[in-house]
Design a protein around this motif. Sequence first.
Motif, PDB file in Angstrom:
ATOM      1  N   LEU A  83      53.750  17.468  38.093  1.00 27.10           N
ATOM      2  CA  LEU A  83      54.261  18.291  39.179  1.00 27.10           C
ATOM      3  C   LEU A  83      55.593  18.928  38.792  1.00 27.10           C
ATOM      4  O   LEU A  83      55.905  20.028  39.210  1.00 27.10           O
ATOM      5  CB  LEU A  83      54.423  17.439  40.445  1.00 27.10           C
ATOM      6  N   LYS A  84      56.344  18.255  37.947  1.00 27.65           N
ATOM      7  CA  LYS A  84      57.637  18.782  37.496  1.00 27.65           C
ATOM      8  C   LYS A  84      57.469  20.115  36.754  1.00 27.65           C
ATOM      9  O   LYS A  84      58.330  20.980  36.826  1.00 27.65           O
ATOM     10  CB  LYS A  84      58.302  17.747  36.573  1.00 27.65           C
TER      11      LYS A  84
ATOM     12  N   PRO B  38      67.874  25.395  41.220  1.00 26.94           N
ATOM     13  CA  PRO B  38      68.296  26.020  39.957  1.00 26.94           C
ATOM     14  C   PRO B  38      68.290  25.081  38.738  1.00 26.94           C
ATOM     15  O   PRO B  38      67.884  25.485  37.662  1.00 26.94           O
ATOM     16  CB  PRO B  38      69.713  26.498  40.258  1.00 26.94           C
ATOM     17  N   LEU B  39      68.695  23.849  38.911  1.00 26.77           N
ATOM     18  CA  LEU B  39      68.693  22.911  37.782  1.00 26.77           C
ATOM     19  C   LEU B  39      67.423  22.063  37.744  1.00 26.77           C
ATOM     20  O   LEU B  39      67.323  21.110  36.991  1.00 26.77           O
ATOM     21  CB  LEU B  39      69.934  22.015  37.832  1.00 26.77           C
ATOM     22  N   GLY B  40      66.463  22.400  38.597  1.00 31.11           N
ATOM     23  CA  GLY B  40      65.176  21.696  38.593  1.00 31.11           C
ATOM     24  C   GLY B  40      65.121  20.454  39.454  1.00 31.11           C
ATOM     25  O   GLY B  40      64.104  19.790  39.534  1.00 31.11           O
ATOM     26  N   ASP B  41      66.206  20.132  40.131  1.00 34.72           N
ATOM     27  CA  ASP B  41      66.254  18.906  40.933  1.00 34.72           C
ATOM     28  C   ASP B  41      66.896  19.203  42.273  1.00 34.72           C
ATOM     29  O   ASP B  41      68.045  19.640  42.290  1.00 34.72           O
ATOM     30  CB  ASP B  41      67.063  17.857  40.180  1.00 34.72           C
TER      31      ASP B  41
ATOM     32  N   ARG C 170      62.535  14.208  43.799  1.00 36.62           N
ATOM     33  CA  ARG C 170      63.394  14.219  42.614  1.00 36.62           C
ATOM     34  C   ARG C 170      62.548  14.519  41.398  1.00 36.62           C
ATOM     35  O   ARG C 170      61.344  14.278  41.381  1.00 36.62           O
ATOM     36  CB  ARG C 170      64.053  12.836  42.436  1.00 36.62           C
ATOM     37  N   LYS C 171      63.225  15.031  40.359  1.00 33.67           N
ATOM     38  CA  LYS C 171      62.541  15.353  39.101  1.00 33.67           C
ATOM     39  C   LYS C 171      61.818  14.128  38.545  1.00 33.67           C
ATOM     40  O   LYS C 171      60.696  14.220  38.076  1.00 33.67           O
ATOM     41  CB  LYS C 171      63.566  15.831  38.069  1.00 33.67           C
ATOM     42  N   ALA C 172      62.475  12.982  38.620  1.00 37.63           N
ATOM     43  CA  ALA C 172      61.896  11.736  38.081  1.00 37.63           C
ATOM     44  C   ALA C 172      60.597  11.377  38.801  1.00 37.63           C
ATOM     45  O   ALA C 172      59.642  10.916  38.174  1.00 37.63           O
ATOM     46  CB  ALA C 172      62.906  10.601  38.202  1.00 37.63           C
TER      47      ALA C 172
END
Length: 73
Positions: free
Chosen positions: A4-5, A46-49, A63-65
Amino acid sequence: MRTLKEAKCGQTVSVVKLHGEGAVKRRIMDMGITKGTQIYVRKVAPLGDPVEVTVRGYELSLRKADAQMIEVQ
């Protein structure tokens, strides 16, 4: 394997498998993200998270994780 990331903004993806262990996996499932669920990617910060998604008619921020643990197609 695609997660999904890696999904782009505006895409609708389908959950193939959840990776991860115990409490984390349980929490993701409690949010309604289970095998076969459709997920629409609304926004990516913008920073993916975090990643904003729509699941089963409601909006969610992941969250990205956590997004990394969700295998999609």
